[in-house]
Write a protein that holds these residues in place. Structure first.
Motif, mmCIF file in Angstrom:
data_model
loop_
_atom_site.group_PDB
_atom_site.id
_atom_site.type_symbol
_atom_site.label_atom_id
_atom_site.label_comp_id
_atom_site.label_asym_id
_atom_site.label_seq_id
_atom_site.Cartn_x
_atom_site.Cartn_y
_atom_site.Cartn_z
ATOM 1 N N MET A 1 0.836 -1.202 0.000
ATOM 2 C CA MET A 1 0.000 0.000 0.000
ATOM 3 C C MET A 1 0.869 1.250 0.000
ATOM 4 N N GLU A 2 1.875 1.260 0.849
ATOM 5 C CA GLU A 2 2.755 2.430 0.939
ATOM 6 C C GLU A 2 3.515 2.649 -0.366
ATOM 7 N N LYS A 3 3.957 1.584 -1.001
ATOM 8 C CA LYS A 3 4.648 1.725 -2.291
ATOM 9 C C LYS A 3 3.737 2.379 -3.325
ATOM 10 N N TYR B 1 -14.888 7.816 -1.933
ATOM 11 C CA TYR B 1 -15.789 6.667 -2.006
ATOM 12 C C TYR B 1 -16.030 6.276 -3.465
ATOM 13 N N ASP B 2 -16.256 7.260 -4.316
ATOM 14 C CA ASP B 2 -16.469 6.973 -5.738
ATOM 15 C C ASP B 2 -15.244 6.302 -6.357
ATOM 16 N N LEU B 3 -14.055 6.754 -5.973
ATOM 17 C CA LEU B 3 -12.835 6.116 -6.472
ATOM 18 C C LEU B 3 -12.732 4.675 -5.976
ATOM 19 N N LEU B 4 -13.069 4.467 -4.717
ATOM 20 C CA LEU B 4 -13.057 3.119 -4.144
ATOM 21 C C LEU B 4 -14.010 2.201 -4.910
ATOM 22 N N ASP C 1 -4.989 -0.653 -4.416
ATOM 23 C CA ASP C 1 -5.683 0.634 -4.550
ATOM 24 C C ASP C 1 -6.965 0.652 -3.724
ATOM 25 N N ILE C 2 -7.707 -0.443 -3.750
ATOM 26 C CA ILE C 2 -8.945 -0.537 -2.965
ATOM 27 C C ILE C 2 -8.639 -0.339 -1.482
ATOM 28 N N ALA C 3 -7.614 -1.019 -1.013
ATOM 29 C CA ALA C 3 -7.231 -0.878 0.398
ATOM 30 C C ALA C 3 -6.806 0.555 0.707
ATOM 31 N N MET D 1 -8.443 3.069 3.345
ATOM 32 C CA MET D 1 -7.614 3.684 4.389
ATOM 33 C C MET D 1 -7.788 5.197 4.390
ATOM 34 N N MET D 2 -7.828 5.797 3.197
ATOM 35 C CA MET D 2 -7.988 7.252 3.101
ATOM 36 C C MET D 2 -9.311 7.699 3.717
#
Length: 89
Positions: A17-19, A39-42, A66-68, A72-73
């Motif tokens: 995720m960090e990468k 949320y829309d991006l998720l 990306d989903i994770a 997280m965001m």
């Protein structure tokens, strides 16, 4: 509070995720983005995952990461708003 031992699988995923986040360090970040936008991006990433061929390992790794990250965001923004609200009271 009891110290939490982080599973190696969680740590490995967090590193991925960090990468992915670091690969987008040229962008302004999520802290000022509206929750609805994140949320829309998720949701769009989840939908894309649903139509991606499971044999495409690289695409699945990127999409699940990306989903994770979008989750997280959203979580980070909600927790920050809670802390700000609590500090005002």
């Amino acid at each position: 509070m009891k110290q939490v031992e982080i599973r190696s699988e969680v740590l490995g995923f967090a590193e991925q995720m960090e990468k992915r986040l670091q690969s987008h360090d040229d962008r302004p970040g999520w802290k000022k983005e509206p929750d609805a936008y994140l949320y829309d991006l998720l949701v769009s990433k989840v939908e894309k995952l649903g139509v991606t061929d499971f044999s495409d390992r690289e695409a699945h790794l990127k999409l699940t990461t990306d989903i994770a990250n979008f989750a997280m965001m959203l979580n980070d923004n909600m927790r920050r708003k809670e802390r700000e609200h609590e500090s005002r009271n």
